[in-house]
Structure formats: structure tokens, C-alpha cells
Scaffold this active site. Structure first.
Site, PDB file in Angstrom:
ATOM      1  N   HIS A 136      63.785 -51.635  13.258  1.00 38.01           N
ATOM      2  CA  HIS A 136      63.025 -51.071  12.466  1.00 38.01           C
ATOM      3  C   HIS A 136      63.630 -51.337  10.900  1.00 38.01           C
ATOM      4  CE1 HIS A 136      59.649 -48.657  11.116  1.00 38.01           C
ATOM      5  NE2 HIS A 136      60.452 -48.108  10.309  1.00 38.01           N
TER       6      HIS A 136
ATOM      7  N   SER B 115      56.003 -49.669   8.225  1.00 36.81           N
ATOM      8  CA  SER B 115      56.292 -48.319   8.467  1.00 36.81           C
ATOM      9  C   SER B 115      55.237 -47.207   8.223  1.00 36.81           C
ATOM     10  CB  SER B 115      57.781 -48.268   8.068  1.00 36.81           C
ATOM     11  OG  SER B 115      58.303 -47.054   8.846  1.00 36.81           O
TER      12      SER B 115
ATOM     13  N   ASP C 280      63.362 -50.672  18.013  1.00 37.50           N
ATOM     14  CA  ASP C 280      62.614 -49.571  17.067  1.00 37.50           C
ATOM     15  C   ASP C 280      61.932 -48.415  17.743  1.00 37.50           C
ATOM     16  OD1 ASP C 280      61.194 -48.675  15.133  1.00 37.50           O
ATOM     17  OD2 ASP C 280      59.683 -50.462  14.690  1.00 37.50           O
TER      18      ASP C 280
END
Ligand SMILES: *[C@@H]1O[C@H](CO)[C@@H](O)[C@H](O)[C@H]1NC(C)=O
Length: 419
Positions: free
Chosen positions: A389, A201, A359
Site C-alpha cells: 500500500h 487509497s 496491502d
């Protein structure tokens, strides 16, 4: 009169279900677990905002406090179960690299005579939350160190609201340069040809940006030999890619939250949020964004048809002037690595890019994989059709998802053969 408690219970249950229930795509496994986690997260954010409003510290610090308390509680409740990552042979030290706090994991084997692999890890959390020392990150890195006989360096870069871009990037870059120095590699008996960098991320964002800088720095003799990016954040100009639109309300990262993380990181005014949502900041009238730059994230060209489906690009003609001038970091490659030119990408090492179907950042990752490939870099693109995610760091009890365990396994396997 036993009816009243029943009515009250039904009412409370309905209210809880209303707060918890969110529609999820069909192929998401363990949907109730994800809904509960999302509800807990939403409740935490709301309470943190109320506490902020009441004057109890910044809302981000309130969120950190709540998640840490929750984690502590879970650890106590689960006893040894959450210590699934304790590897007795792995030596863990909390030290600093060039003044930046890091946690170093040294595998039991090695030292004398035979060199080991090295890996720098950058955790996610929207440049505001998370720590490599906590929860799943610590467990994953201990296991990685043990199973792959690797010296792992997890960087505790500074976060928002304490700092903004470029501080977190500079922390990671300084730690990376220190790690790649001859003395440090020799000290830990690491093979200079086998040092990688990875992150998930926002950590994937930092890993990609640091890799670009080091790969093009002619003064550095040792460079990263691989980069592994787990659903990385890579661009600021289009919040209407097919994945941003398709997954705008997916837990645990909504489109709104992602834009909020960007505004915080780049120290931009929160009032810009509605404009970024509709791509007004990157309208065609913005002469500071040349066509060449736009082409670097043109998903209509860069994505395979399977992901484009019947989505239409949102290209705004006029938009709102001056946003990019007001927030120049929107165009800074150190914040948005997808904006780098092909000459930079061509110098980057072999890459592993993990993406999840559900995501908002799926297309950021897919476009980067394609552009690195076009620049001649070998890329393994690992796509999880049932992934969402955050699943990578949700691979340990009590927030363990099967897809998370598969994602971690896939990442380990790739590093095993490529690092
Ligand atoms: C986006 O820009 C247009 C002008 O092109 C303007 O009419 C609109 O209000 C802007 N949207 C937002 C949310 O500010």
C-alpha cells in the site's frame, strides 16, 4: 578507555535497528528502504501524538507539518532531482471548481481544433493527510498531462479533522459536476467522451463513490467514461478479509491505522476500534444489515481461491448491538461503494483497478473488480505481487520504489489505450 564510545555506538545502533526492523514478506524489494520509511512514519506519528498531548495542535495537523517539513528538506537536499516531474510545457493553475480548490494541469499541445482528454484525480491519505499539490501526486499529474495530452484536475477536497464524511465526498462530487459541464469542457477543449476519474487509497474511495453517483444521475448528460482506482478503500463491514488478516502489520498502512482512518472519517467514537477489529459491528444479530448486503462483500464467494488460501471468514454471531445504528455511515454507499447494488454497478464505466498483494485493502479492490464484472462492466484488474500500500505515490526520489514506478507506468498505459 576507548571502549565506552564503542559500547554506546553499538547500543544506539541496536536500539535504532530494533525500532526500524520489521519482518517483511520475502518478495518485497528494497526492504530496508521500506523499513526506514515506515520507521520515519511511526516516529512522526508518535511525536505528533506527544505534541497533541502537550497542547500543540491536533495530531493530524502535527503529522502534516512534519511531513511537509521533511519534504521541503528533501527537496533542498536533492536539488533538481526531486523535480523529475517538472514539465515546462504543462500549464498549472490553482483555481476553484464550484468553490472547491483544484489544481489544473493543461498539456502544451491542443486547443485549436483538436480536443483533448480530461481526468479528475483524487489523492489518498486516509481522508486526513496528503495534497494533490505535493510530492509524487503533483509529479505524476504533470507527467500524465504531458505524456497523455490530458487536462488533469486534481481536487483539494477538505480533510479530517477540519471536516468529516460526507463533506470530502460532497467536495469531490461538486468539483466533478462542474468539470463535466459543457462550458468547462469547452473552455479546456476536452472531448466529452473522454473524461475519466481516478484516485488512490482514500482518493480511490471517493472516485468510486462519485462515479456511482454520476453514473446514475439522469440529469447529467456528460458522464465519466472510465474510472481508474489505485488500491481503493471500499468497505467498512469486514476488517477480517484474508488481506486484512495477512497484511495487518504491513507498512505503511496497518489494519489498526485503516480502522482509525475510518473512525475519523465517519466521525465515530474511537472507543469502537476494538469492536471493529473483531467484526463485532457487523455481527449476524444486526438486523439492519440484511443478508443481501452482506453478500456484496462476501469474500468467500467473490475472491479467487488463490487469494482465499486457507483463511476462514470471521462471522460474529452476537457481537455488539447498536454500532451500526450509532454510526449509520458504516452502511452508506457514499462511504462504502462496495455496498452498492448490481443495478448501480451496471451503470458504471469501464474500470481499471490496481491491487497490491501486501496491502490490507487488496480484497476490497479485488471484490469490487469482480462485482463490476458480474454487473457487465469491462474491468482491467492489475495485481502487483510485490506491491504494498502506498507504492504508487512512492515512485519518486527519495522514496522511490521500483514497484511504484511499474505501477505508475501500468496506470499510464491503461489510460493511454482506454481514456
Ligand atoms: C464482541 O462481542 C462479544 C459478544 O458477542 C463480546 O463478548 C466481546 O467482548 C466483544 N468484543 C469486543 C472487543 O468488544
Amino acid at each position: 578507555m576507548r571502549l565506552r564510545p564503542v559500547v554506546v555506538s553499538v547500543f544506539v545502533a541496536a536500539a535504532v535497528a530494533y525500532f526500524v526492523y520489521i519482518p517483511l514478506p520475502e518478495n518485497v524489494q528494497e526492504p530496508w528502504k521500506l523499513m526506514l520509511l515506515d520507521a520515519a512514519f511511526r516516529a512522526t506519528v508518535r511525536i505528533a501524538m506527544i505534541k497533541d498531548w502537550l497542547g500543540f495542535d491536533h495530531f493530524i495537523r502535527n503529522i502534516r507539518w512534519s511531513t511537509e517539513s521533511l519534504e521541503g528538506m528533501m527537496k533542498t537536499m536533492s536539488g533538481s532531482r526531486s523535480d523529475g516531474g517538472v514539465m515546462p510545457g504543462v500549464k498549472v493553475s490553482d483555481i476553484t471548481f464550484a468553490g472547491v480548490p483544484v489544481r489544473v494541469y493543461e498539456p502544451p499541445a491542443g486547443g485549436e481544433g483538436h480536443l483533448r482528454r480530461g481526468l479528475m484525480f483524487l489523492h489518498g491519505g486516509g481522508w486526513a493527510l496528503g495534497s494533490g499539490k505535493k510530492g509524487s501526486y503533483d509529479a505524476i499529474n504533470r507527467r500524465l498531462s504531458d505524456e497523455l495530452n490530458t487536462v488533469v484536475v486534481s481536487v483539494e477536497y477538505r480533510l479530517y479533522p477540519e471536516v468529516h464524511f460526507p463533506e470530502p465526498y460532497i467536495d469531490c462530487l461538486s468539483a466533478a459536476k462542474h468539470f463535466l459541464s459543457q462550458e468547462v469542457l469547452a473552455k479546456y477543449a476536452i472531448d466529452p467522451e473522454r473524461v475519466g476519474v481516478s484516485g488512490d487509497s482514500a482518493g480511490g474511495n471517493l472516485a468510486a463513490a462519485v462515479t456511482q453517483e454520476i453514473s446514475t444521475d439522469t440529469s447529467m448528460s456528460v458522464k465519466f467514461s472510465v474510472q481508474a482506482l489505485i488500491y481503493p478503500v471500499l468497505q467498512t463491514l469486514d476488517f477480517n478479509t484474508p488481506s486484512f488478516v495477512q497484511n495487518q502489520n504491513m507498512p505503511i498502512l496497518s489494519r489498526t491505522l485503516m480502522i482509525q482512518f475510518w473512525l475519523q472519517y465517519l466521525k465515530a467514537d474511537f472507543s469502537l476500534h476494538p469492536q471493529l477489529l473483531v467484526n463485532n459491528h457487523s455481527s449476524l444479530h444486526q438486523s439492519v444489515i440484511p443478508a443481501e448486503l452482506r453478500a456484496r462483500l462476501d469474500w468467500t464467494v467473490l475472491l479467487p481461491p488463490k487469494f482465499k488460501k486457507d483463511h476462514k471468514p470471521l462471522v460474529v454471531e452476537k457481537g455488539s448491538h447498536g454500532i451500526v445504528k450509532q454510526v449509520p455511515a458504516l452502511l452508506d454507499v457514499r462511504a462504502a461503494p462496495l455496498l452498492a447494488g448490481p443495478e448501480v454497478l451496471a451503470k458504471c464505466p469501464r474500470a481499471y483497478i490496481l491491487t497490491c498483494e501486501h496491502d490490507v485493502l487488496r480484497d476490497d479492490g479485488l471484490m469490487y473488480a469482480r462485482r463490476l464484472q458480474d454487473a457487465g462492466v469491462t474491468v482491467t484488474s492489475d495485481h502487483y505481487e510485490d506491491g504494498f500500500h502506498g507504492c504508487f505515490s512512492l515512485s519518486f526520489w527519495p522514496f522511490d520504489f521500483d514497484v511504484g514506478r511499474r505501477a505508475v507506468r501500468g496506470y499510464f498505459n491503461w489510460l493511454q489505450t482506454n481514456l
